[in-house]
Design a protein around this motif. Structure first.
Motif, PDB file in Angstrom:
ATOM      1  N   THR A  57       0.874  -1.323   0.088  1.00 28.95           N
ATOM      2  CA  THR A  57       0.010  -0.132   0.213  1.00 28.95           C
ATOM      3  C   THR A  57       0.883   1.288  -0.016  1.00 28.95           C
ATOM      4  N   ARG A  58       0.279   2.340   0.071  1.00 27.92           N
ATOM      5  CA  ARG A  58       1.282   3.548   0.023  1.00 27.92           C
ATOM      6  C   ARG A  58       0.833   4.133   1.257  1.00 27.92           C
ATOM      7  N   PHE A  59       0.716   3.511   2.352  1.00 26.88           N
ATOM      8  CA  PHE A  59       0.372   4.172   3.780  1.00 26.88           C
ATOM      9  C   PHE A  59       1.760   3.760   4.560  1.00 26.88           C
ATOM     10  N   CYS A  60       1.929   4.796   5.545  1.00 27.06           N
ATOM     11  CA  CYS A  60       3.084   4.790   6.270  1.00 27.06           C
ATOM     12  C   CYS A  60       2.540   4.882   7.894  1.00 27.06           C
ATOM     13  N   ARG A  73       9.101   6.351  12.597  1.00 26.13           N
ATOM     14  CA  ARG A  73       8.203   6.257  10.894  1.00 26.13           C
ATOM     15  C   ARG A  73       8.440   4.835  10.534  1.00 26.13           C
ATOM     16  N   ARG A  74       7.396   4.393   9.906  1.00 27.28           N
ATOM     17  CA  ARG A  74       7.796   3.020   8.926  1.00 27.28           C
ATOM     18  C   ARG A  74       7.251   3.371   7.505  1.00 27.28           C
ATOM     19  N   PHE A  75       7.896   2.953   6.537  1.00 27.60           N
ATOM     20  CA  PHE A  75       7.461   3.370   5.156  1.00 27.60           C
ATOM     21  C   PHE A  75       7.487   1.987   4.252  1.00 27.60           C
ATOM     22  N   THR A  76       6.310   2.007   3.504  1.00 30.70           N
ATOM     23  CA  THR A  76       6.437   0.851   2.368  1.00 30.70           C
ATOM     24  C   THR A  76       6.647   1.349   0.912  1.00 30.70           C
ATOM     25  N   GLU A  77       6.761   2.703   0.912  1.00 31.14           N
ATOM     26  CA  GLU A  77       6.806   3.193  -0.419  1.00 31.14           C
ATOM     27  C   GLU A  77       7.630   4.684  -0.292  1.00 31.14           C
ATOM     28  N   ARG A  78       8.801   4.867  -1.045  1.00 20.25           N
ATOM     29  CA  ARG A  78       9.669   5.985  -0.890  1.00 20.25           C
ATOM     30  C   ARG A  78       9.190   7.348  -1.177  1.00 20.25           C
ATOM     31  N   SER A  79       8.096   7.244  -1.910  1.00 21.22           N
ATOM     32  CA  SER A  79       7.499   8.537  -2.469  1.00 21.22           C
ATOM     33  C   SER A  79       6.660   9.268  -1.271  1.00 21.22           C
ATOM     34  N   VAL A  80       5.911   8.341  -0.617  1.00 22.77           N
ATOM     35  CA  VAL A  80       5.406   8.798   0.603  1.00 22.77           C
ATOM     36  C   VAL A  80       6.423   9.449   1.558  1.00 22.77           C
ATOM     37  N   GLU A  81       7.535   8.906   1.832  1.00 23.34           N
ATOM     38  CA  GLU A  81       8.727   9.223   2.766  1.00 23.34           C
ATOM     39  C   GLU A  81       9.002  10.660   2.228  1.00 23.34           C
ATOM     40  N   LEU A  82       9.281  10.865   1.075  1.00 22.76           N
ATOM     41  CA  LEU A  82       9.680  12.127   0.446  1.00 22.76           C
ATOM     42  C   LEU A  82       8.661  13.057   0.600  1.00 22.76           C
ATOM     43  N   ALA A  83       7.536  12.893   0.394  1.00 25.05           N
ATOM     44  CA  ALA A  83       6.138  13.687   0.674  1.00 25.05           C
ATOM     45  C   ALA A  83       6.331  14.294   2.224  1.00 25.05           C
ATOM     46  N   LEU A  84       6.355  13.494   3.196  1.00 26.22           N
ATOM     47  CA  LEU A  84       6.287  13.861   4.388  1.00 26.22           C
ATOM     48  C   LEU A  84       7.528  14.627   4.875  1.00 26.22           C
ATOM     49  N   GLU A  85       8.710  14.354   4.392  1.00 25.53           N
ATOM     50  CA  GLU A  85      10.014  15.233   4.491  1.00 25.53           C
ATOM     51  C   GLU A  85       9.640  16.787   3.912  1.00 25.53           C
TER      52      GLU A  85
END
Length: 530
Positions: A57-60, A73-85
């Motif tokens: 999924t695209r949830f973190c 934090r825990r991520f499954t997709e790099r794009s979401v991590e970048l968006a949160l940063e």
């Protein structure tokens, strides 16, 4: 757009903080994170399992601590991590509504309830790209807020099952916190038992556990626990301090494991002595000395202070047994005539509320002071509130005594509370938890408010230990705030007082304090001003 009630209320709080929807969040301050905290140790396995279940999924998952500062934090997709940063949702950043508006970290932290925030419900434009659900974490033993757990993803991925999914994870973390607390208590007990028979006072202070041998019970008052905890945070080894009883002691401090607590060994430097106290104990010693001096010399006095600070009681201390005639604020056209008639009587003439006197009555009362030798005590609000004829009237007294508000006397609250309990005729002892709760209050009603809280508790328990639970119905339970130094407490009180005067508007408060809004936010975060 039509907003749900809880979201609309959050938007209103954000607006009162001076935020606008276009406010930037890409440069929020970041602080260090304690990687060994109890919260992180309990939550890490649960976060790992959540990340495994969210794979594909695209949830973190984001975890914040008791200050709403992101710690994991825990991520499954790099794009979401970048968006949160891009919105500063990184470890060490504090997410409060006054800086980040409505979102699933700040709003559950503020309301202490689980909240879903989807897309346009976010206050800040930068966050409308997300959908999220957050839920507060509460320690099962202490019932204190220890953090917030949040699941976040792109706005188009909203799912009604996020709430139940996250609540199960919250329950798992809270259970692990309880298990960890039991282990810490066991470690603390073992350490205490190994030294409790030594020929000195031995005291163990855990997060919610106090252990003491007979010597410590006789020597250490519950009011000393805060002093000892603060000492344990800053020093190890031997240190000489003075307890609230006035007894100087040598203290040896030892930490028991990483989070179990602190072990103290105390030995009096000389036989215990009783610290001289004010005979009334409701006022600082220097204030009472001035009150009694004014009474001995029959000096006219202005007693100023906030409502509930003990102004009328202070006037009776001045009178010291002499006859007292009291006049409240003007209520009818004959008020001045009645004051003038009483001016010839013996004893102390007390005029309450001169800051509320109309100009005409203030002028007439000033004339009475100028033309008679009557012994007066004028009572007013803070001197800064006196203007015009009221200030002119106040200038006619020989001595001004300003009573400090209770929020500026936090170190004295244990002694004041004991005095008030004695006056109520209650044989009650305040536990450390009760003292901590009293210390955390802002006390806008000062001594009168404290007396009311203690009276309500004493109605239900007339003897034994008075606990935080006994006080809770009349006291708010804010998030735990660490002890502040004297200088930090003074700064804290100034900020709180200014915010109250500005009805909570931080933009106006910053202007009145002569600092920038960002500086005010930084100091509020550092001092845990809520």
């Amino acid at each position: 757009m039509d907003l749900r009630t809880e979201i609309a209320q959050s938007w209103r709080r954000a607006e009162l903080s001076g935020l606008s929807p276009g406010s930037a969040v890409d440069r929020l301050d970041v602080a260090d994170v304690d990687s060994r905290s109890r919260l992180l140790r309990a939550a890490s396995p649960v976060l790992d399992e959540l990340a495994r279940q969210l794979a594909g999924t695209r949830f973190c998952v984001v975890l914040a601590d008791h200050e709403c500062r992101i710690v994991a934090r825990r991520f499954t997709e790099r794009s979401v991590e970048l968006a949160l940063e891009d919105i500063s949702a990184v470890p060490g950043c504090q997410f409060l509504e006054e800086r980040t508006g409505t979102n699933a970290l700040a709003t559950p932290f503020e309301t202490r309830r689980g909240v879903a925030v989807d897309g346009g419900e976010h206050f800040l434009e930068a966050m409308k790209q997300f959908t999220c659900y957050g839920h507060p974490l509460t320690h099962p033993a202490t019932r204190r807020l220890v953090g917030v757990l949040d699941i976040t993803g792109p706005a188009g991925d909203a799912n009604p099952l996020l709430g139940p999914f996250l609540r199960r994870a919250v329950s798992d973390i809270e259970r692990r916190l309880l298990d960890g607390a039991k282990l810490a208590e066991q470690q603390l007990l073992t350490a205490f038992q190994s030294v409790q028979h030594r020929a000195c006072a031995v005291l163990a202070l855990g997060q919610d556990v106090v252990l003491a041998n007979t010597a410590a019970t006789e020597l250490v008052d519950t009011a000393d626990h805060r002093l000892l905890r603060e000492l344990g945070r800053t020093r190890r080894g031997m240190r000489r301090i003075r307890l609230t009883s006035g007894t100087p002691v040598e203290v040896r401090v030892e930490a028991v494991s990483a989070n179990a607590g602190l072990l103290f060994e105390l030995a009096p430097v000389r036989p215990a002595v009783t610290r001289p106290r004010s005979t009334h104990e409701l006022f600082p010693a220097v204030v009472e000395d001035r009150l009694r001096s004014a009474g001995r010399t029959r000096r006219r006095v202005l007693i100023a202070g906030e409502p509930g600070a003990g102004r009328t009681t202070a006037a009776r201390v001045v009178a010291h047994g002499a006859p007292v005639r009291e006049f409240g604020p003007v209520t009818d056209p004959t008020w001045c005539e009645r004051v003038e008639a009483a001016a010839g009587a013996p004893g102390l003439l007390v005029i309450d509320g001169i800051h509320l006197l109309p100009a005409r009555e203030a002028v007439r009362l000033a004339h009475v002071l100028d033309t008679t030798p009557t012994w007066f005590a004028l009572i007013s609000g803070p001197v800064s509130e006196l203007h015009g004829e009221q200030a002119t009237l106040a200038a006619r007294v020989h001595r001004r005594i300003e009573l400090p508000p209770l929020r500026e006397r936090r170190d004295e609250i244990p002694a004041i509370a004991r005095t008030l309990l004695r006056e109520l005729g209650a044989s009650l002892r305040l536990t450390p938890g009760a003292l901590e709760l009293l210390d955390a209050q802002q006390w806008p009603g000062n001594l009168r408010e404290l007396a009311g809280v203690l009276s309500a508790a004493a109605d239900h328990r007339s003897a034994g230990d008075l606990t935080a639970a006994d006080l809770a119905p009349a006291c708010a339970s804010p998030a735990q705030r660490p002890a502040l130094s004297g200088w930090e407490q003074a700064e804290y009180d100034v900020i709180v007082r200014t915010l109250r005067a500005c009805d909570g508007n931080k933009v106006h408060a910053a202007k009145q304090l002569g600092i920038s809004r960002s500086t005010l936010y930084n100091r509020m975060r550092a001092l845990h001003v809520r």
